[in-house]
Design a protein around this motif. Structure first.
Motif, short mmCIF file in Angstrom:
data_model
loop_
_atom_site.label_atom_id
_atom_site.label_comp_id
_atom_site.label_asym_id
_atom_site.label_seq_id
_atom_site.Cartn_x
_atom_site.Cartn_y
_atom_site.Cartn_z
N ALA A 191 -10.20 1.64 -5.35
CA ALA A 191 -9.81 3.02 -5.05
C ALA A 191 -9.28 3.71 -6.31
CB ALA A 191 -8.75 3.04 -3.95
N GLU A 247 -6.32 12.76 -0.91
CA GLU A 247 -7.67 12.73 -1.51
C GLU A 247 -8.73 12.86 -0.42
OE1 GLU A 247 -9.05 12.48 -4.71
OE2 GLU A 247 -7.03 13.06 -5.31
N TYR A 272 -3.64 8.77 -1.12
CA TYR A 272 -5.00 8.44 -0.67
C TYR A 272 -5.45 9.38 0.45
CZ TYR A 272 -4.49 4.02 -3.29
OH TYR A 272 -4.32 3.08 -4.27
N TRP A 281 -5.63 4.53 2.99
CA TRP A 281 -4.37 5.13 3.41
C TRP A 281 -3.83 4.45 4.67
CZ3 TRP A 281 -4.23 8.46 7.93
CH2 TRP A 281 -2.93 8.93 8.21
N MET A 315 -10.94 6.53 1.05
CA MET A 315 -9.57 7.02 0.86
C MET A 315 -8.81 7.06 2.19
SD MET A 315 -8.93 7.44 -2.31
CE MET A 315 -10.09 6.81 -3.53
#
Lengths: 399, 399
Positions: free
Chosen positions: B86, B144, B141, B133, B129
């Motif tokens: 990531a 994003e 994240y 998260w 993402m």
């Protein structure tokens, strides 16, 4: 080659050329908008009316070259269709009025559908315009050819920015064999009987030959499709890629150049390294035929179609080996020509409807039944048949 | 399904999933720069160190989903590799700082090599993402994911200009099934246990379903891959193209949506038209397996790889039929699941090294020996195995 054998081959090529030209004359002309339908099914039916610009330019070139140099094709219908095709290209190939960049494909009436960030539409346009100028004498065509050629050379050697490719920090500049091969082909086209062009493009010819020779790698044991601009092997799948058909095609252009300029060493390199070598690497010992792509270290190529047998590498191989034999009289080349001829003429021609199938699977079975598609038009096949017929004519005259 | 049979299937999927995850854990991690090597040979050797952005995002998603929802994969090494992946994406996927447009492929150290003028890198980035998260709780994240999702929706529904595609007068806007299917997948991903997102993307979900249903054509007898934005059939090869694997994949998303929203009619359509229909059209009666592409009128598709058997349509078919059976208990779906299972498990797995081959020729012979490439990474296969294991768990609980 025995005279009888030579005559036999010539009649096969001639007959096949007649059937092929007849197929395109009958099925491909768009009488409404000019230009050519190239998505033709097995029997010639149009299955898609999109017009691929590469193939428009190539068909104009083919018709004009045949009209100009083969007596039995000096027919008004070829010329009329070529002129309609050339006019269609002049009107519709460019994407906008601000630039010389052309579309990859347009609608039947000429509206752009897709643009490739490459130079190939423009290269085949240049070939077409120069050849139709030779036939018609219309200077506008030659002006188009010369101006486009200058643009192509600027894109390749000075500044590719207006091709539309973004400059990316991880995208190393490369030397892709298709580019110098295409340029050498164009130089050959433009220079014919034209001392001014010979003068103008002498340096470009030398440069193109040098660029092609950079692809000979690993102590001259392999020809790789893409190398660095310094002529070094690139890492990864891209660097290991071989395309035997392309190498053979480049071999013909190199050999023609070597003969024209009396370069004995280049002649030898063209034959040994760009003809015999790719054949040895690319011929499928299990099923026959030339593989489309290979990885030089034996990994699987990432291209899904790598093991297919396509018509054009076989057409290019026939030209290369026959030309190689004509120049050198080396019996190895005659033997390779015959081997490729046997595979090609038993697998590709469509006895029923004329023309050739373009795509076979590895085993040699037809996988796509159409005669023309986005990349197959009236070009590789008739050009091969025409060139082989010419060479065989010449061999018979010598005999 | 008999309980014994169900257990037998579950142990096959579980075993295969373990072997597959083990393969990627062992061979794909780039400990120097983070992210994943995906060009892995049969035995896991890296044959190219380029990093394909789709596959980076997909592998982050796969690792996180397994870590989050499967107890035996709740292991630090999966999480660590996902975080490194990531972070690699956040640092290197975007082509420039001015835009959210991402690369298609970057160098090992993250410099952009190629950009596609499409939304897929960004879609898999969003999936990754959001999923990471959920695992880590790190809000950056999710920010994003949410911001990228908004950009994707703007590209699709408002203005595609910043994707870099030139506006061309002959390029009709089309509805390509991949786009609404991808959006429906993202909506499903973002909405899980998240009432705010359910609210926010309710309309987008409805719209995506409608857009997918537009592909059902010719009095609901065929599903076409690309239609006009008004939901009409398009002319030419593009308009006639079918992609059975894609249709089955869309079928799963439609069915999941229908169940979630209690839409009985949509459930029926998903099963009959997006599962049973593409199977009937796409199953190769001669050699078995699902064809990659088809022309609805029986012309040859222009794609050279049309008759190949790829791993992912078979993975998607397994998920679709098992999900369909779970929802409907229709014995036809169980039968189709078994048929696809038999073909898939006898043809694709590599018993020696683990993971599956990705590409077979029409006859079912492996044509490409690598396990990962530019389009095959750690995604379709483990996702299929994971989803099937989950469904079988649930069937066993019900029993």
């Amino acid at each position: 080659m025995l005279e009888m054998e030579c005559k036999e081959f010539r009649s096969r090529f001639r007959e096949e050329l007649d059937r092929t030209v007849q197929f395109w004359l009958k099925h491909s002309h768009d009488r409404e908008f000019g230009g050519f339908f190239t998505c033709l099914d097995r029997d010639g039916t149009v299955y898609d009316d999109l017009k691929y610009i590469w193939l428009q330019g190539r068909q104009v070139w083919t018709y004009c070259r045949l009209y100009r140099t083969v007596e039995r094709f000096h027919r008004q219908e070829l010329l009329d269709a070529a002129v309609a095709g050339a006019e269609f290209l002049i009107r519709h190939a460019a994407v906008s009025e601000e630039s010389r960049k052309q579309a990859f494909v347009v609608t039947q009436d000429g509206r752009p559908v897709k643009v490739q960030r490459t130079i190939y539409s423009e290269c085949f346009y240049t070939m077409a315009m120069n050849e139709i100028w030779r036939v018609t004498g219309v200077t506008r065509y030659q002006t188009e050819a010369v101006e486009m050629m200058e643009q192509i050379v600027r894109w390749v050697r000075e500044d590719p920015a207006s091709l539309g490719r973004p400059a990316l920090s991880g995208a190393e500049k490369t030397n892709s064999m298709a580019i110098p091969m295409m340029l050498l082909c164009l130089v050959d086209q433009l220079e014919e009987d034209d001392p001014e062009m010979c003068q103008k493009y002498q340096e470009l010819g030398t440069w193109s030959v040098q660029q092609i020779l950079q692809h000979l790698q690993r102590e001259d044991s392999v020809v790789l499709e893409t190398v660095s601009t310094e002529g070094k092997e690139l890492p990864g799948s891209q660097g290991r890629l071989q395309n035997p058909g392309h190498t053979l095609e480049a071999g013909s252009f190199l050999l023609k150049y070597a003969v024209k300029h009396g370069h004995q060493e280049l002649q030898q390199t063209a034959i040994e390294k760009f003809m015999i070598l790719p054949f040895e690497a690319g011929w499928d010992l299990e099923f026959g035929g030339l593989l489309y792509f290979q990885d030089v270290d034996g990994h699987s190529p990432t291209q899904l179609e790598w093991d297919m047998k396509l018509w054009w590498p076989h057409a290019e191989a026939l030209v290369a080996f026959l030309l190689g034999y004509q120049v050198s009289r080396d019996p190895r080349l005659l033997q390779l020509f015959k081997k490729v001829f046997n595979y090609t003429f038993t697998h590709f021609p469509d006895r029923e409807n004329g023309e050739w199938f373009g795509y076979l699977n590895r085993q040699g079975t037809v996988s796509h039944t159409f005669k023309g598609g986005p990349y197959k038009g009236c070009f590789h096949l008739p050009r091969c048949l025409y060139l082989c017929e010419k060479i065989l004519d010449s061999l018979l005259q010598d005999a």
